[in-house]
Motif scaffolding. Structure first.
Motif, short mmCIF file in Angstrom:
data_model
loop_
_atom_site.label_atom_id
_atom_site.label_comp_id
_atom_site.label_asym_id
_atom_site.label_seq_id
_atom_site.Cartn_x
_atom_site.Cartn_y
_atom_site.Cartn_z
N UNK A 12 3.69 1.45 9.81
CA UNK A 12 4.33 2.62 9.20
C UNK A 12 4.87 3.52 10.29
N UNK A 13 5.77 4.41 9.89
CA UNK A 13 6.39 5.35 10.83
C UNK A 13 5.67 6.69 10.76
N UNK A 14 5.42 7.29 11.94
CA UNK A 14 4.82 8.61 12.03
C UNK A 14 5.42 9.30 13.24
N UNK A 15 6.05 10.46 13.03
CA UNK A 15 6.69 11.21 14.12
C UNK A 15 7.59 10.32 14.99
N UNK A 16 8.48 9.58 14.33
CA UNK A 16 9.45 8.71 15.00
C UNK A 16 8.79 7.64 15.86
N UNK A 17 7.58 7.26 15.50
CA UNK A 17 6.85 6.24 16.23
C UNK A 17 6.32 5.21 15.22
N UNK A 18 6.43 3.94 15.55
CA UNK A 18 5.86 2.90 14.70
C UNK A 18 4.38 2.77 15.03
N UNK A 19 3.56 2.88 13.99
CA UNK A 19 2.11 2.78 14.15
C UNK A 19 1.66 1.54 13.39
N UNK A 20 0.74 0.82 13.98
CA UNK A 20 0.17 -0.36 13.34
C UNK A 20 -1.30 -0.09 13.06
N UNK A 21 -1.68 -0.30 11.80
CA UNK A 21 -3.09 -0.18 11.42
C UNK A 21 -3.59 -1.58 11.08
N UNK A 22 -4.70 -1.97 11.67
CA UNK A 22 -5.34 -3.23 11.32
C UNK A 22 -6.35 -2.92 10.22
N UNK A 23 -6.04 -3.35 9.01
CA UNK A 23 -6.84 -3.05 7.82
C UNK A 23 -7.86 -4.16 7.60
N UNK A 24 -9.10 -3.77 7.31
CA UNK A 24 -10.13 -4.74 6.96
C UNK A 24 -10.70 -4.37 5.60
N UNK A 25 -10.69 -5.33 4.69
CA UNK A 25 -11.30 -5.16 3.37
C UNK A 25 -12.50 -6.08 3.30
N UNK A 26 -13.68 -5.52 2.99
CA UNK A 26 -14.90 -6.31 2.83
C UNK A 26 -15.36 -6.20 1.39
N UNK A 27 -15.54 -7.36 0.73
CA UNK A 27 -15.95 -7.37 -0.68
C UNK A 27 -17.34 -6.73 -0.81
N UNK A 28 -17.45 -5.84 -1.79
CA UNK A 28 -18.74 -5.18 -2.02
C UNK A 28 -19.36 -5.58 -3.36
N UNK A 29 -18.58 -6.24 -4.24
CA UNK A 29 -19.14 -6.67 -5.52
C UNK A 29 -19.48 -8.15 -5.45
N UNK A 48 -13.66 -3.51 -2.88
CA UNK A 48 -13.64 -3.83 -1.46
C UNK A 48 -13.84 -2.56 -0.64
N UNK A 49 -14.73 -2.61 0.36
CA UNK A 49 -14.85 -1.52 1.34
C UNK A 49 -13.58 -1.56 2.19
N UNK A 50 -13.08 -0.38 2.57
CA UNK A 50 -11.80 -0.25 3.26
C UNK A 50 -12.05 0.38 4.63
N UNK A 51 -11.64 -0.30 5.68
CA UNK A 51 -11.68 0.30 7.02
C UNK A 51 -10.41 -0.11 7.76
N UNK A 52 -10.13 0.56 8.87
CA UNK A 52 -8.92 0.27 9.62
C UNK A 52 -9.11 0.66 11.07
N UNK A 53 -8.24 0.13 11.90
CA UNK A 53 -8.20 0.49 13.32
C UNK A 53 -6.74 0.68 13.68
N UNK A 54 -6.38 1.86 14.21
CA UNK A 54 -4.99 2.12 14.60
C UNK A 54 -4.69 1.49 15.95
N UNK A 55 -3.53 0.86 16.03
CA UNK A 55 -3.05 0.26 17.27
C UNK A 55 -1.76 0.98 17.63
N UNK A 56 -1.75 1.68 18.76
CA UNK A 56 -0.56 2.39 19.17
C UNK A 56 -0.56 2.54 20.67
#
Length: 148
Positions: free
Chosen positions: A123-140, A42-50
């Motif tokens: 996940x937590x980063x520098x005492x802040x909750x960060x949300x990543x929207x992960x997208x997996x696209x099948x490549x095989x 799967x190709x892996x991409x993400x977008x951070x929401x903060x």
């Protein structure tokens, strides 16, 4: 009469709450729809929401989920190897980075198909909750994968 109505309301509330909790556990633990389609590349991409600028930036190439529940996440400077568990509500990855650091990822699935999975990763980063929207696209090709 009022006591009887309160008792009925309380009993109904407990039953509804228990039903919703059982439903959530069943969805995440017993429904293996994602686990069955996950093995492959799967190709892996993400977008951070903060709300605040985090300064975070990650670069990933792809993820390989194997039938034996092992996983490899590849990024430009190396890879993370580990194990995964998946249901229709979540994908949980426990791995070790190339520098030996342990990593735990819990992706809550928002939508999935044979070709794409969208999930939320908090996940937590520098005492802040960060949300990543992960997208997996099948490549095989799923037909080739199912013959293996």
């Amino acid at each position: 009469m009022i006591k009887k109505i309160r008792y009925t309301f309380l009993l109904l509330s407990v039953v509804l709450m228990a039903g919703s909790l059982i439903g959530c556990d069943k969805l995440s633990d017993d429904d293996y729809a994602v686990a069955e389609l996950l093995p492959g590349t799967w190709a892996f991409s993400y977008e951070l929401q903060s709300e605040e600028e985090t300064g975070l930036s990650f670069s990933y190439d792809h993820v390989i989920f194997r039938k034996d529940s092992t996983v490899t996440i590849t990024y430009p400077d190396g890879q993370m190897d580990g194990k995964y568990r998946a249901g229709s509500a979540e994908i949980r990855i426990e791995g070790k980075l190339a520098d030996g650091q342990d990593r735990l990822m819990h992706w809550v699935i928002q939508s999935f198909s044979n070709k794409q999975i969208k999930a939320e990763y908090k996940f937590e980063f520098n005492e802040q909750t960060v949300i990543a929207l992960v997208t997996l696209d099948r490549t095989d090709d799923m037909e080739v994968r199912s013959e293996e």
